[in-house]
Design an enzyme around this catalytic site. Structure first.
Site, PDB file in Angstrom:
ATOM      1  N   GLU A 171      -5.687  -7.286  10.004  1.00  0.00           N
ATOM      2  CA  GLU A 171      -4.674  -8.304  10.061  1.00  0.00           C
ATOM      3  C   GLU A 171      -3.269  -7.727  10.762  1.00  0.00           C
ATOM      4  OE1 GLU A 171      -5.229  -6.632   7.646  1.00  0.00           O
ATOM      5  OE2 GLU A 171      -3.752  -5.634   6.574  1.00  0.00           O
ATOM      6  N   HIS A 220      -6.970  -2.206   9.274  1.00  0.00           N
ATOM      7  CA  HIS A 220      -6.274  -3.693   8.870  1.00  0.00           C
ATOM      8  C   HIS A 220      -6.437  -4.548  10.088  1.00  0.00           C
ATOM      9  CE1 HIS A 220      -4.310  -2.616   5.259  1.00  0.00           C
ATOM     10  NE2 HIS A 220      -4.453  -1.209   5.748  1.00  0.00           N
ATOM     11  N   GLY A 237      -5.014   6.751   2.147  1.00  0.00           N
ATOM     12  CA  GLY A 237      -4.886   8.265   1.980  1.00  0.00           C
ATOM     13  C   GLY A 237      -6.475   8.432   1.390  1.00  0.00           C
ATOM     14  N   CYS A 294      -9.273  -2.204   3.474  1.00  0.00           N
ATOM     15  CA  CYS A 294      -8.511  -1.012   3.106  1.00  0.00           C
ATOM     16  C   CYS A 294      -8.805  -0.422   1.485  1.00  0.00           C
ATOM     17  CB  CYS A 294      -6.994  -1.035   3.213  1.00  0.00           C
ATOM     18  SG  CYS A 294      -6.274   0.230   3.302  1.00  0.00           S
ATOM     19  N   LEU A 295      -8.054  -0.920   0.750  1.00  0.00           N
ATOM     20  CA  LEU A 295      -8.663  -0.646  -0.523  1.00  0.00           C
ATOM     21  C   LEU A 295      -9.710  -1.596  -1.175  1.00  0.00           C
ATOM     22  CD1 LEU A 295      -7.481   0.925  -3.460  1.00  0.00           C
ATOM     23  CD2 LEU A 295      -6.376  -1.350  -4.101  1.00  0.00           C
ATOM     24  N   SER A 350       0.727  -1.324   0.042  1.00  0.00           N
ATOM     25  CA  SER A 350      -0.014   0.017  -0.070  1.00  0.00           C
ATOM     26  C   SER A 350       0.850   1.433   0.042  1.00  0.00           C
ATOM     27  CB  SER A 350      -0.947  -0.008   1.247  1.00  0.00           C
ATOM     28  OG  SER A 350      -1.938  -1.060   1.211  1.00  0.00           O
TER      29      SER A 350
END
Lengths: 1075, 350
Positions: free
Chosen positions: B326, B324, B284, B240-241, B39
């Site tokens: 994880e 996250h 971001g 996330c993404l 990332s």
């Protein structure tokens, strides 16, 4: 309806339980009041901020014991009680209240962590079982209740083992044992502190890591901070240098231990704050949980200051039922308290020891705590932080290197550390030891050693530059790098200008000038809890050379007033100066000015982020104060509320053009400089005991002949034992000079005439332009010869002649006028037959300012601050000698922790704290105060041991002994005392001296716990007397039997015990004693 | 820097000029994990913690076909800018210094920078472009958002891990290895596929959308595939993404945050409750909660700034988190979300 909440304080400061609980209690009280609760505080520690006006709604200056707490509960009927803000003392008291059913009986709810949870964490066996159930590893440990079981357990686990006593402060009665013999010895003393001891596998050499965890009632958990001990396991965390955050843990290790800490806290059921300590194998990822403290602790105070996270305030709100997400982050005010602080700096905590003050004490560091205070240094490199910290400790060190210190047996010191360990590492580098070798010997992680080596290397580089061309050889690059590594100007001057004829101060100033000319200045950074991610609203600041930009802008509008704090707590300078500093800050703010605090003691209230307008958590050195004065351009600096450290800085600051508020630096110097002060007294016709500063032994003997023995000697260079002592014969004098001190031109000895049977009287006062505005006269119960910091102080003075008081006032007025005092001052007198001699004069607040301020309800410091700020104040009209009640302040000693130290009082101070009580009469106040510092009313099933010393003290004690006898106490006495008492019709059982073969012996009497009080008055200084007396005193301390070594105090205390008794003490709050 | 600021430091990595987007992160541990987190592709990292490199770097080694210590096979960030470097490290598990590793990987590192001042600038002015320049060797500014970074960091081929009961199809948009490690602790077989892989005809029990770099809007192909999966009922989890892609596929919008969330101390709350978690984050861009379609609801919210931290479908077993779970690095408080995903698969197959 308004909730009524009782909060238990921690009482007098002692080793293992110090000012951190003033911080936690004060924050808790503030938080509770914000929530509209009615707060009741039980704490006899009169010098604390938490016992100040306006902090709690009701304050009781009474002992923190279950009995007194019960009586207060009976009177006040609180809805809830907080047990976790007053250290182990409060917790033990709370557990007792719970177990005895008092809390249930009165329907008092324990707020925050439930008592059952606390009990589970305190009982190591219960705790180990619980950990086992949730898959958490603990050190192998067996709980035992007898020395025989202890031996079996140790053999089962295998040596070396560690022994710990349950339910004690800071590891009391704990230690390592390598064999059966060690274990027998340690177990015997551990059982005196606790009915249960633990024998555990030794994890010596493992890393020691701590986490501070917070949990709310919604089961939300955060870890506020983790910390890593520089010293490996085996040294109590209170004795260790500690860094935050951890430096040598990988992410995996950090978060694994964090997860375990949270699992533990959830299982225990904490609501509030909890500390979890681990041992971590340096060679694998194996770990053990070694301790859990289900309360605010010294570590949590440190974590709070290290991160800016107000742990105690948050814990208090959580105990009222809030969730973490409902509390706002008081530093940013835009984020919530539910987060984990991110640090962008490193802090380094270093303990402060005062072992030099004690005769005979063992200086080895181990698993029980001996340090009396601590400092916290902040930097953006480890080197910067630790060098700052080593200076802050305030024992003459200039940092890691450039100290004049010799380590006699280096390898021994590295392997069996004492309070000089860190300096031994410097010496080892000097001797060419490698990091690898030092690591093998100390088990300190190599990362720390590499960083220390960087400092050592820089010293060599500076020395080389100095050899080449003195200061001129110093390039900007080298100087800047040295500053980034935490070198002070003084330290650099000492290294670079080694061969220069300049005085040390001038060397320092030469480096300063060079540095400023090269444009090398420190920058100011904020501690904002979020590493810059959000803007901070408070100004919690430190200075660093590892940066280019200031975080804050300075108004430089002349509305800032700088207050210099008291530094590390130590014997002789403690929480009382924090109270004074905070009082000054409050007054400055009240007048609409900006209060700027400089201090570096994490155990204080003055370093709380919301106490002042700007807090510089940084050094109280000339260099640093000048740096800050340059930035602030303050109206002036207050040097008179922080004790001796700021007082000593005054003349230097003045010389550098910093404006000192109040009494002038020149006047301070005239009071501090012995010669100048004596000349002044002579001119004013004020008597002083005769004294001389001497550099040759024969002159000291001549002086002794001239003034007559005994005399007091104060060497400037001490080889062993205490610095000051009274000698009563030529032999003793010769002995003291031979064994303990160096006498030379460089190291003069001050010899002073010593007056026997003289009363000691003090005046605490505030003056404006030389005119006294208010004063308080107090007297000591003990005759002169006991340090004023150890003495029992009575205010208002109860037994002085009017003429004496008149003379005290007259002399004080003369001195105030002569020195044109504007601010606080204190004068100590010897009084005998209306003859007064001045023994000390300090143009600053003294130890007793909070005591007299609280008893008179006139804040002497607030008044002094107004004066220092230039406001005209009226003379206070009330005569305090007339008030209808009495305050007595007693000293708290920590001899139990100071292994082998002789618990006798002398001219050097030994106490670590104090407590005071109010009473309707003298005996009531005295009894309350004595019970507050660990005395207990002797039970009639047990007796009192009396060994009453020289004939005059036998006479002094006669009435008291008769009273005890008539009250039905069984008396045990040593030979001479027994005979003397017999002659006066008091029957005793004779017990024989330790060196006698006859039985019953005095030591059997003590170890058999036949007595509940020991009165041992040292007779003379012959070796036999010393040895016998020492054994009795030490055994009393080691068996946790209250001990009194002063005849006048013993006599007064016995009167109080027999006349008043515990039930005779009136349970009255501070408010109820009206002036 | 983009705004003309020039900072001088000392090199401890590879002496090579690079450019990228300057971002700060506030974690105090975990530089091996962060540097190998895909990332961070295209970004120059500024840790706010001043001393970096203390515990060195372990050697690469594998366990079940997955790196033991790293989150991907290489360092992804363009450069590292710190205050104080530990050239001597100390850790039983480490075999080389951070500087050595950076040199091996061709990544520049600078120390001696006032990273707090730099962080404050990025906070006030927002993340900005920057470059590390050695001597005369200049490089142009580079904005990673202009590129499809995902295509650079995603896996090339298809790979299968584990032999468990439930078949997870993992779309690798720049996956951190710990997602794999976390999944494989359960009874699953993971089929890892490239970001643009068409999985609509695949036989799987659950769809997993990994983290990854850059602007989610550049992954139109992936979003198209996800949109198809949303028509079905097979469980989906995103991180996330992956969370942003799921949101875009559901019809919500994303936007760029001023300076992002990068650290280990981000608090999130389950809306309407007091249940909070401390999470590891690195992003971001964020999902605009207001644009969520009616059949979706927020699952987590950031306590500090109120931004969206997770969504879930009101009726179907679809959810994703911005943070996250994880970890690696960071707190492991939310790892149970993997269990939730597995439970969703189990429930559907019952």
């Amino acid at each position: 309806m308004q909730k009524k909440i009782l909060i238990l304080g921690s009482g007098a400061l002692q080793i293992g339980q110090s000012g951190e609980f003033d911080y936690s209690g004060s924050q808790a009280l503030k938080a509770l009041r914000e929530e509209g609760c009615h707060t009741i505080l039980l704490n006899p520690n009169v010098a604390t901020v938490q016992t100040s006006e306006g902090v709690a709604d009701t304050t009781y200056f009474l002992p923190v014991t279950a009995e007194f707490a019960r009586k207060i509960i009976d009177r006040e009927r609180p809805d809830g009680i907080l047990l976790t803000f007053g250290g182990q003392t409060a917790l033990n008291c709370g557990v007792e209240l719970y177990r005895s059913g008092v809390l249930a009986q009165y329907g008092v709810e324990v707020l925050g962590t439930p008592v059952e949870a606390v009990i589970q964490t305190e009982d190591r066996e219960l705790f180990a079982d619980m950990m086992h159930r949730i898959g958490v590893k603990t050190a192998r440990s067996i709980a035992v209740t007898s020395p025989e079981e202890a031996l079996d357990a140790a053999r089962a686990i295998g040596y070396p083992v560690i022994v710990r006593a349950a339910y004690t402060l800071g590891g009391l009665g704990s230690g390592f044992c390598g064999n059966d013999e060690d274990l027998r010895r340690l177990a015997a003393s551990a059982f005196d502190y606790s009915p249960q001891i633990l024998v555990e596998e030794s994890l010596k050499g493992w890393k020691e890591i701590e986490y501070e965890v917070v949990r709310d009632r919604y089961d939300n958990c955060i870890t506020v901070c983790n910390m890593e001990n520089f010293d490996p396991l085996g040294i109590h965390t209170g004795e260790s240098i500690v860094v935050a955050p951890s430096q040598t843990l990988s992410d995996h290790e950090y978060h694994r231990l964090r997860e375990i800490a949270i699992r533990i806290v959830r299982t225990v059921g904490i609501v509030g704050e909890c500390n979890v300590q681990y041992a971590l194998d340096p060679d694998s990822d194996d770990y053990r949980v070694i301790e859990v403290n289900a309360r605010l602790s010294r570590s949590s105070a440190l974590a709070s200051k290290a991160t800016g996270y107000p742990l105690a305030a948050v814990a208090a709100k959580l105990s009222l039922g809030y969730g973490l997400d409902e509390i706002s982050n008081a530093v940013t005010r835009v984020t919530s308290a539910c987060f984990e602080p991110a640090l962008d700096y490193v802090v380094c905590k270093i303990p402060r020891w005062d072992l030099g003050k004690f005769e005979g004490v063992s200086k080895q560091l181990g698993s029980s705590m001996k340090s009396v205070g601590e400092v916290m240094a902040i930097g953006r490199s480890f080197e910067e932080a630790i060098q700052k910290g080593l200076r802050m400790v305030g024992q003459g060190m200039h940092g890691f290197v450039a100290n004049s210190l010799t380590i006699p047996d280096l390898d021994q010191e590295l392997e069996h550390p004492s309070d000089k360990r860190i300096h031994a590492i410097a010496a080892a580098f000097e001797k060419g030891y490698s990091v690898e070798r030092i690591h093998r010997q100390t088990r300190i992680d190599k990362w720390f050693l590499y960083r220390l080596e960087n400092i050592y290397r820089m010293e060599k580089q500076l020395a080389e530059a100095g050899r080449q061309a003195a200061a001129a050889g110093l390039s900007r690059d080298v100087l800047l790098r040295a500053k980034k590594l935490g070198f002070s100007d003084y330290q650099i001057g000492k290294i670079v200008l080694r061969d220069s004829p300049l005085a040390p101060h001038d060397k320092q100033m030469a480096i300063r000038r060079l540095r400023l000319s090269l444009g090398i200045r420190p920058v100011v950074k904020q501690i904002d809890t979020l590493a810059g991610e959000y803007p901070a609203r408070t100004n919690y600041l430190y200075l660093t050379y590892n940066g280019d930009e200031n975080d804050v802008a300075f108004e430089q509008d002349g509305r800032s007033v700088v207050v210099l704090g008291g530094g590390a707590y130590r014997i002789g300078s403690s929480v009382e100066f924090d109270w004074c500093s905070v009082a000054a800050v409050k007054k400055i703010q009240e007048t609409g000015l900006r209060a700027v605090m400089i201090n570096y003691n994490p155990e204080t209230v003055s370093t709380d982020y919301d106490v002042c307008d700007r807090l510089f958590f940084d050094e109280l050195s000339l260099e640093r104060v000048l740096d800050i004065a340059d930035m602030e351009q303050p109206r002036g600096v207050i040097v008179s509320t922080g004790g001796q450290i700021p007082n000593n800085l005054a003349p230097w600051l003045d010389r550098c053009g910093v404006h000192i508020l109040g009494t002038s630096a020149a006047s301070i110097d005239r009071a501090e400089d012995r010669q100048k002060f004596s000349q002044m007294c002579d001119r004013l016709g004020i008597d002083q005991p005769r004294w001389k500063e001497l550099t040759r032994e024969e002159d000291i003997f001549a002086f002794a002949d001239e003034v007559g023995l005994p005399i007091m000697i104060r060497p400037s260079y001490v080889l062993s034992g205490a610095a000051m002592r009274v000698v009563s014969s030529r032999d003793e004098l010769a002995d003291a000079l031979k064994k303990a001190a160096v006498v030379s031109r460089e190291h003069p000895v001050v010899a002073t005439e010593f007056l026997q049977k003289a009363k000691e009287v003090e005046i605490d006062a505030v003056a404006q332009d030389g005119e006294i505005r208010c004063y308080a006269i107090s007297e000591h119960i003990e005759y002169a010869g006991v340090h004023s910091g150890d003495a029992t102080v009575v205010f208002p003075a109860q037994k002085l002649y009017y003429e004496t008081i008149r003379r005290i006032k007259r002399i004080s007025r003369q001195i105030a006028r002569e020195l044109n005092i504007s601010g606080p001052f204190n004068i100590q007198f010897l009084a005998r037959d209306n003859q007064l001699r001045v023994i000390e004069c300090n143009l600053r607040a003294s130890r007793s300012f909070p005591f007299v301020s609280k008893i008179t309800r006139l804040n002497f410091i607030a008044l002094a601050t107004e004066i220092m700020l230039g406001h005209k104040v009226e003379t206070y009209g009330k005569n305090f000698a007339d008030i209808d009640y009495v305050g007595v302040k007693c000293s708290q000693f920590s001899f139990a922790r100071l292994l082998k130290a002789d618990p006798v009082l002398g001219v050097d101070m030994a106490s670590t704290g104090e407590a005071a009580c109010l009473g309707d009469n003298y005996y009531e106040a005295l009894l309350g105060a004595m019970l507050s510092v660990g005395h207990r009313i002797p039970s009639k099933e047990k007796g009192v041991l009396i060994s009453s010393g020289p004939i005059w003290s036998k006479v002094d004690l006669l009435d008291a002994c008769r009273l005890l006898y008539e009250s039905g106490y069984k008396l045990y006495a040593t030979g001479g005392t027994a005979q003397f008492l017999q002659e006066h019709g008091i029957a005793t059982e004779v017990v024989h001296w330790p060196d006698s073969a006859k039985r019953p012996g005095v030591l059997d009497c003590l170890s058999g716990r036949k007595v509940d009080l020991v009165i041992n008055i040292p007779k003379n200084n012959t070796p036999r007397e010393l040895e016998n007396g020492y054994k009795i005193r030490r055994m009393a301390v080691d068996h946790n039997i209250p001990l009194i070594t002063n005849a006048r105090l013993a006599s007064a205390y016995i009167q109080a015990v027999c006349r008043i008794g515990a039930d005779g003490l009136s349970i009255k709050s501070w408010n109820e004693y009206s002036i | 820097m983009e705004d003309g600021t020039i900072l001088e430091g000392f090199s401890f990595g590879c002496d090579r000029s690079v450019s990228g987007e300057l971002v700060f992160y506030t974690a105090m541990t975990g530089y091996p994990e962060s540097l190998t987190d895909p990332s961070y592709e295209g970004q120059i990292l500024v840790p706010t913690y001043p001393m970096i490199g203390n515990y060195g770097v372990p050697d690469e080694c594998e366990d079940g076909g997955i790196s033991r210590f790293f989150e991907s096979p290489r360092i992804h960030c363009a450069g590292l800018v710190i205050s104080d470097y530990s050239d001597h490290y100390s850790h039983w598990d480490s075999r080389r210094s951070l500087g050595t590793w950076l040199k091996e990987e061709g990544v520049p590192g600078l120390y001696g920078i006032d990273t707090r001042a730099l962080t404050r600038k990025l906070r006030e002015q927002g993340s900005m472009l920057g470059k590390i320049r050695f001597g005369e060797e200049d490089v142009p500014f580079y904005n990673p958002d202009d590129d499809n970074l995902v295509s650079r960091v995603s896996t090339a081929g298809v790979r299968v891990y584990g032999k468990g009961r439930y078949k997870v199809l993992l779309v690798d948009c720049g996956m951190k290895n710990n997602i794999l490690r976390c999944l494989l602790r359960h009874d699953v077989t993971v089929k890892r596929v490239p970001w643009d892989y068409d999985f609509s005809r695949e036989d799987y029990d659950g769809l997993f959308l990994s983290n990854g770099p850059g602007d989610p809007a550049r992954c139109g192909v992936t979003i198209g595939h996800i949109r198809q999966a949303l028509r079905e009922d097979r469980p989906i989890m995103g991180i996330c993404l992956g969370h942003q892609l799921l949101s875009l596929a559901a019809g919500a919008k994303t936007y760029k945050l001023k300076y992002g969330h990068r650290g280990h101390n981000q608090p999130v709350v389950i809306p309407g409750t007091h249940r909070c978690y401390i999470t590891s984050q690195n992003h971001g861009f964020a999902v605009d909660e207001k644009t969520l379609p009616p059949d979706w609801e927020p699952m987590f919210t950031n306590i500090n700034d109120g931004t969206n931290e997770g969504i879930r479908h009101r009726s179907k077993p679809f959810f994703s988190t911005q943070f996250h779970p994880e970890a690696s690095g960071g707190p492991v408080d939310t790892e149970n979300l993997f269990q939730k995903f597995v439970d969703n698969m189990a429930q559907r197959n019952r």
